[in-house]
Structure formats: structure tokens, C-alpha cells
Scaffold this motif. Sequence first.
Motif, PDB file in Angstrom:
ATOM      1  N   SER A  17       1.905  48.422  70.198  1.00 35.72           N
ATOM      2  CA  SER A  17       2.723  48.159  69.019  1.00 35.72           C
ATOM      3  C   SER A  17       2.511  46.733  68.549  1.00 35.72           C
ATOM      4  CB  SER A  17       4.206  48.380  69.344  1.00 35.72           C
ATOM      5  OG  SER A  17       5.022  48.122  68.221  1.00 35.72           O
ATOM      6  N   HIS A  18       2.847  46.468  67.275  1.00 40.98           N
ATOM      7  CA  HIS A  18       2.932  45.088  66.828  1.00 40.98           C
ATOM      8  C   HIS A  18       4.383  44.706  66.553  1.00 40.98           C
ATOM      9  CE1 HIS A  18       2.068  47.461  63.081  1.00 40.98           C
ATOM     10  NE2 HIS A  18       3.161  46.838  62.716  1.00 40.98           N
ATOM     11  N   ARG A  34      -6.575  65.767  82.091  1.00 40.62           N
ATOM     12  CA  ARG A  34      -5.206  66.214  81.815  1.00 40.62           C
ATOM     13  C   ARG A  34      -4.167  65.181  82.249  1.00 40.62           C
ATOM     14  NH1 ARG A  34      -3.486  71.327  84.761  1.00 40.62           N
ATOM     15  NH2 ARG A  34      -1.423  70.386  84.640  1.00 40.62           N
ATOM     16  N   ARG A  35      -4.564  64.197  83.069  1.00 41.69           N
ATOM     17  CA  ARG A  35      -3.621  63.227  83.595  1.00 41.69           C
ATOM     18  C   ARG A  35      -3.473  62.000  82.688  1.00 41.69           C
ATOM     19  NH1 ARG A  35      -4.742  61.339  89.210  1.00 41.69           N
ATOM     20  NH2 ARG A  35      -2.489  60.910  89.163  1.00 41.69           N
ATOM     21  N   ILE A  36      -4.268  61.924  81.625  1.00 46.01           N
ATOM     22  CA  ILE A  36      -4.140  60.859  80.624  1.00 46.01           C
ATOM     23  C   ILE A  36      -3.910  61.527  79.272  1.00 46.01           C
ATOM     24  CG2 ILE A  36      -5.217  58.874  79.524  1.00 46.01           C
ATOM     25  CD1 ILE A  36      -6.995  58.565  81.942  1.00 46.01           C
ATOM     26  N   GLN A  37      -2.745  61.357  78.713  1.00 44.42           N
ATOM     27  CA  GLN A  37      -2.407  61.967  77.429  1.00 44.42           C
ATOM     28  C   GLN A  37      -1.937  60.893  76.464  1.00 44.42           C
ATOM     29  OE1 GLN A  37      -2.856  65.289  76.585  1.00 44.42           O
ATOM     30  NE2 GLN A  37      -3.919  65.374  78.557  1.00 44.42           N
ATOM     31  N   MET A  38      -1.860  61.264  75.192  1.00 40.98           N
ATOM     32  CA  MET A  38      -1.608  60.268  74.153  1.00 40.98           C
ATOM     33  C   MET A  38      -0.614  60.801  73.126  1.00 40.98           C
ATOM     34  SD  MET A  38      -4.518  58.201  72.051  1.00 40.98           S
ATOM     35  CE  MET A  38      -4.116  56.879  70.905  1.00 40.98           C
ATOM     36  N   VAL A  39       0.261  59.919  72.663  1.00 38.04           N
ATOM     37  CA  VAL A  39       1.168  60.195  71.550  1.00 38.04           C
ATOM     38  C   VAL A  39       0.718  59.322  70.388  1.00 38.04           C
ATOM     39  CG1 VAL A  39       3.536  60.114  70.704  1.00 38.04           C
ATOM     40  CG2 VAL A  39       3.075  60.773  73.081  1.00 38.04           C
ATOM     41  N   PHE A  40       0.477  59.944  69.235  1.00 38.21           N
ATOM     42  CA  PHE A  40      -0.159  59.250  68.119  1.00 38.21           C
ATOM     43  C   PHE A  40       0.863  58.631  67.173  1.00 38.21           C
ATOM     44  CE2 PHE A  40      -3.113  62.399  69.678  1.00 38.21           C
ATOM     45  CZ  PHE A  40      -4.294  61.697  69.761  1.00 38.21           C
ATOM     46  N   GLN A  41       0.338  57.742  66.324  1.00 38.69           N
ATOM     47  CA  GLN A  41       1.187  56.963  65.427  1.00 38.69           C
ATOM     48  C   GLN A  41       1.851  57.824  64.360  1.00 38.69           C
ATOM     49  OE1 GLN A  41      -0.849  53.674  63.657  1.00 38.69           O
ATOM     50  NE2 GLN A  41       0.846  53.082  62.356  1.00 38.69           N
ATOM     51  N   ASP A  42       1.079  58.620  63.655  1.00 45.37           N
ATOM     52  CA  ASP A  42       1.613  59.441  62.576  1.00 45.37           C
ATOM     53  C   ASP A  42       1.769  60.872  63.085  1.00 45.37           C
ATOM     54  OD1 ASP A  42       2.075  60.991  60.271  1.00 45.37           O
ATOM     55  OD2 ASP A  42       1.041  59.533  59.011  1.00 45.37           O
ATOM     56  N   PRO A  43       2.994  61.339  63.286  1.00 45.35           N
ATOM     57  CA  PRO A  43       3.165  62.673  63.872  1.00 45.35           C
ATOM     58  C   PRO A  43       2.601  63.794  63.000  1.00 45.35           C
ATOM     59  CG  PRO A  43       5.269  61.803  63.088  1.00 45.35           C
ATOM     60  CD  PRO A  43       4.276  60.689  63.002  1.00 45.35           C
ATOM     61  N   GLY A  58      10.434  64.310  60.343  1.00 50.35           N
ATOM     62  CA  GLY A  58       9.559  63.367  61.034  1.00 50.35           C
ATOM     63  C   GLY A  58       9.893  63.246  62.513  1.00 50.35           C
ATOM     64  N   GLY A  59      11.193  63.180  62.832  1.00 48.65           N
ATOM     65  CA  GLY A  59      11.592  63.094  64.226  1.00 48.65           C
ATOM     66  C   GLY A  59      11.229  64.341  65.011  1.00 48.65           C
ATOM     67  N   GLN A  60      11.385  65.511  64.388  1.00 50.52           N
ATOM     68  CA  GLN A  60      11.018  66.768  65.051  1.00 50.52           C
ATOM     69  C   GLN A  60       9.509  66.861  65.260  1.00 50.52           C
ATOM     70  OE1 GLN A  60      12.795  69.452  62.237  1.00 50.52           O
ATOM     71  NE2 GLN A  60      14.810  69.398  63.226  1.00 50.52           N
ATOM     72  N   GLN A  61       8.751  66.385  64.287  1.00 48.91           N
ATOM     73  CA  GLN A  61       7.290  66.378  64.437  1.00 48.91           C
ATOM     74  C   GLN A  61       6.869  65.501  65.616  1.00 48.91           C
ATOM     75  OE1 GLN A  61       6.026  64.919  60.641  1.00 48.91           O
ATOM     76  NE2 GLN A  61       6.466  66.829  59.560  1.00 48.91           N
ATOM     77  N   PRO A 108       4.282  54.879  68.455  1.00 51.73           N
ATOM     78  CA  PRO A 108       4.842  56.218  68.231  1.00 51.73           C
ATOM     79  C   PRO A 108       6.041  56.260  67.301  1.00 51.73           C
ATOM     80  CG  PRO A 108       5.534  55.370  70.358  1.00 51.73           C
ATOM     81  CD  PRO A 108       4.564  54.374  69.810  1.00 51.73           C
ATOM     82  N   THR A 109       6.616  55.109  66.951  1.00 56.97           N
ATOM     83  CA  THR A 109       7.804  55.123  66.096  1.00 56.97           C
ATOM     84  C   THR A 109       7.585  54.444  64.750  1.00 56.97           C
ATOM     85  OG1 THR A 109       8.634  53.057  67.060  1.00 56.97           O
ATOM     86  CG2 THR A 109       9.298  55.117  68.126  1.00 56.97           C
ATOM     87  N   SER A 110       6.388  53.933  64.488  1.00 63.88           N
ATOM     88  CA  SER A 110       6.179  53.137  63.272  1.00 63.88           C
ATOM     89  C   SER A 110       6.302  53.965  61.996  1.00 63.88           C
ATOM     90  CB  SER A 110       4.809  52.463  63.318  1.00 63.88           C
ATOM     91  OG  SER A 110       3.778  53.433  63.355  1.00 63.88           O
ATOM     92  N   ALA A 111       6.060  55.274  62.063  1.00 65.57           N
ATOM     93  CA  ALA A 111       6.132  56.123  60.876  1.00 65.57           C
ATOM     94  C   ALA A 111       7.505  56.771  60.707  1.00 65.57           C
ATOM     95  CB  ALA A 111       5.050  57.210  60.944  1.00 65.57           C
ATOM     96  N   LEU A 112       8.478  56.391  61.544  1.00 65.38           N
ATOM     97  CA  LEU A 112       9.788  57.028  61.531  1.00 65.38           C
ATOM     98  C   LEU A 112      10.846  56.094  60.961  1.00 65.38           C
ATOM     99  CD1 LEU A 112       9.711  58.551  65.139  1.00 65.38           C
ATOM    100  CD2 LEU A 112       9.005  59.641  62.998  1.00 65.38           C
ATOM    101  N   ASP A 113      11.939  56.685  60.482  1.00 67.79           N
ATOM    102  CA  ASP A 113      13.072  55.891  60.029  1.00 67.79           C
ATOM    103  C   ASP A 113      13.678  55.134  61.207  1.00 67.79           C
ATOM    104  OD1 ASP A 113      12.725  56.891  57.493  1.00 67.79           O
ATOM    105  OD2 ASP A 113      14.174  58.521  57.759  1.00 67.79           O
ATOM    106  N   VAL A 114      14.388  54.055  60.881  1.00 73.85           N
ATOM    107  CA  VAL A 114      14.947  53.207  61.936  1.00 73.85           C
ATOM    108  C   VAL A 114      15.903  53.993  62.821  1.00 73.85           C
ATOM    109  CG1 VAL A 114      16.357  51.171  62.393  1.00 73.85           C
ATOM    110  CG2 VAL A 114      14.676  51.132  60.539  1.00 73.85           C
ATOM    111  N   SER A 115      16.739  54.840  62.219  1.00 76.51           N
ATOM    112  CA  SER A 115      17.693  55.612  63.017  1.00 76.51           C
ATOM    113  C   SER A 115      16.987  56.581  63.953  1.00 76.51           C
ATOM    114  CB  SER A 115      18.643  56.383  62.097  1.00 76.51           C
ATOM    115  OG  SER A 115      17.912  57.258  61.241  1.00 76.51           O
ATOM    116  N   VAL A 116      15.884  57.164  63.487  1.00 77.14           N
ATOM    117  CA  VAL A 116      15.123  58.097  64.313  1.00 77.14           C
ATOM    118  C   VAL A 116      14.353  57.339  65.390  1.00 77.14           C
ATOM    119  CG1 VAL A 116      13.375  59.922  64.284  1.00 77.14           C
ATOM    120  CG2 VAL A 116      14.935  59.660  62.356  1.00 77.14           C
ATOM    121  N   GLN A 117      13.911  56.122  65.085  1.00 78.64           N
ATOM    122  CA  GLN A 117      13.198  55.314  66.071  1.00 78.64           C
ATOM    123  C   GLN A 117      14.021  55.126  67.337  1.00 78.64           C
ATOM    124  OE1 GLN A 117      11.902  51.547  64.556  1.00 78.64           O
ATOM    125  NE2 GLN A 117      10.530  52.420  63.025  1.00 78.64           N
TER     126      GLN A 117
END
Length: 333
Positions: free
Chosen positions: A209-210, A88-97, A154-157, A178-187
Motif C-alpha cells: 500500500s501507499h 496453492r500456498r501463495i495466493q493474492m488479493v488484487f487492488q480492483d475487485p 464493491g465490498g461484496q466483490q 486491497p482497499t484502495s478501490a473501496l469507500d472509506v466505510s467499506v475499507q
Amino acid sequence: MSLLDVRSLTKRFPVRGTGQWLHAVDDVTFAIERGESVGLVGESGCGKTTLVRLITRLLEPSDGRILFDGRDIGALPPARFTHTPDRRRIQMVFQDPLDSLNPRFTAFDTIAEPLRRLGTREERAHVAAQVEEAADLVGLPRTLLGRFPHQLSGGQQQRVGIARAIVLRPALLVLDEPTSALDVSVQAVVLQLLADLRQRLQLSYLFVSHDLNLVRLLTDRVLVMYLGTLVETGPSADVFEAPVHPYTRALVPSTRRRTSAASTAAAPTASSAARGRRPRCAPARTPSAGPPVTSPSRASPRAERAAARAGSVRRPASLPGALVLPASRAPRS
């Protein structure tokens, strides 16, 4: 004691029909301190995702150790690690929400799932309150908790995905682009949210990230990965201002060409050399007149073809053509 200490971590995959092995991750060593944000950068196919899957115990390492808070979690099979307190102490946020959310779960159910599976008895008794608290932390209106993923932007997801990751109050958060699939403003909004959460919850980040501009903004230190190994590490500002390894020197100019005119017009800061410091570059990977870095048993076919075109990937003046845009295709400033 470091929060995460990775020592000589290696992952090999058999190449079908050849009797050879592909070194996806090759003798990687680094550490993440408590409260530190570390960036992991490199081109697609360099081994970033494999390294993340090893750290989160989704893959079994071929060799090396993964120490988390002093405990060797790399020695545990993934099935056993699921039932340990460290899970539970290691969690992950994925690329495509959207792809990372269960389409049959509402936002409430998605955030509550870690509590129901990994939470304590007391946490499971107060699921609703903790879900609402997590939603408030990420700026997700409570009125949206009853919606399904396709009913969210997308931002809410992505906010739902972040809330799911922090609801158990982890120590280490792995952010896989975590932001590659989002619009620039949402990033920009999501990056500011991640920075705020790090301060409020005392989180440590491994930011993958790249996009070197995002890494420079969000991280204290950066790891540069190439063909499965770390070729350069150091403070983010130092690595970007005075890169040592030829691969890093090729990445940084390509990033600077994509920055806006306002960014390039900003006053430069003092260089690392002027301050008497330089990023730590892996000595074994520094270019020399010796044989190429890669070999048929260790490099991908794409890298081999690039090396054949370039003559040798160890030339300090140039690297495989895919790293540097031709002048005709360089973005206009």
C-alpha cells in the motif's frame, strides 16, 4: 526457518533504443515469518508491484533467490511453478475487485476455480461445501453465490476475491492495495475481516500500500521501498514514530497531515529512542556527501527530472518535490 526469504532479488528491464537497463527491483532482501504481517510501502512507480509479481512467480527474476518454506521457487520457470504444491500456498488479493473477477463467472464459480485447478482429488469432490465455507469465513451471504460480479457491491466483490484467495488455505497472502478501490466505510470492514482471517487461519500477509495509516494498523513490520530498493525496515510502530531514512521522514509527515484531528490529539506513545531501539535503515542508502543515489542507467526519467530540480536526491533536508505537499495545498486539519 522463515516462511518467505527473499535474497538479493533483482529485476531489470531493457530501455528500448538506449542499450541501458532499468532496475525496477534492485538487490532487495527481506523475510516474512509464519503468522507475520509485513507492510510494503512507497510511492507509485517505486517497484512494489514488480516485487509482488516476482514473489508470486508471475515474473522471472534477473538475479537473486526466492525461498518459500526452504525451497527455492525463484529457480523454477513460472510455467513449472504452476504445477508445484507451493503454487496453492501463495495466493493474492488484487487492488480492483471488479477487474480481478471474471464477468462470466458467478461468485460460486469464482471461488471454486482455484479448487478445480489446484485442489486435491478430495477437495474437487466436495467443491460446493468448501465454497460455502469460504463464503461464510469472509461474511458473504450464501444467497449471493449465484450472482455475477456486476450484481454485487464493491465490498461484496472484494469478499469474493478474498474467499477465492483463502479457499485453498494458503500460507502466504499477498494483498495488493486491497482497499484502495473501496469507500472509506467499506475499507474499515474489509480491514477488520483481514485481521480476523489472519488469526483464524494463521496466515502470513504481505500488505502492499501507499497508505501508511492502513499499513500501521494491519502490520507488525514495514518495508519502505524507494527507486527499486528497500531503504528502511523495522517494526511498524518504530518506523512511524522515529523514521531514520530521509525518504521515510518525508512520507510520515505527509501521512500525519491527512490523519483526523482525533488521531493527532491521541496521546503519543514512547519513542523508539526512549526504548533503546531504532528501525533498521539500509546503510548503503543513507544520505551522504557522495554522488546521487540515482544514475541514468538505474533511475526512471521522472526520478531524474526530480533530482535535477532538487539538485541532489541525497540531501537530508529535502527530497524530490513530489514527496512533500506545498503549504498552499496541504490538507486542512
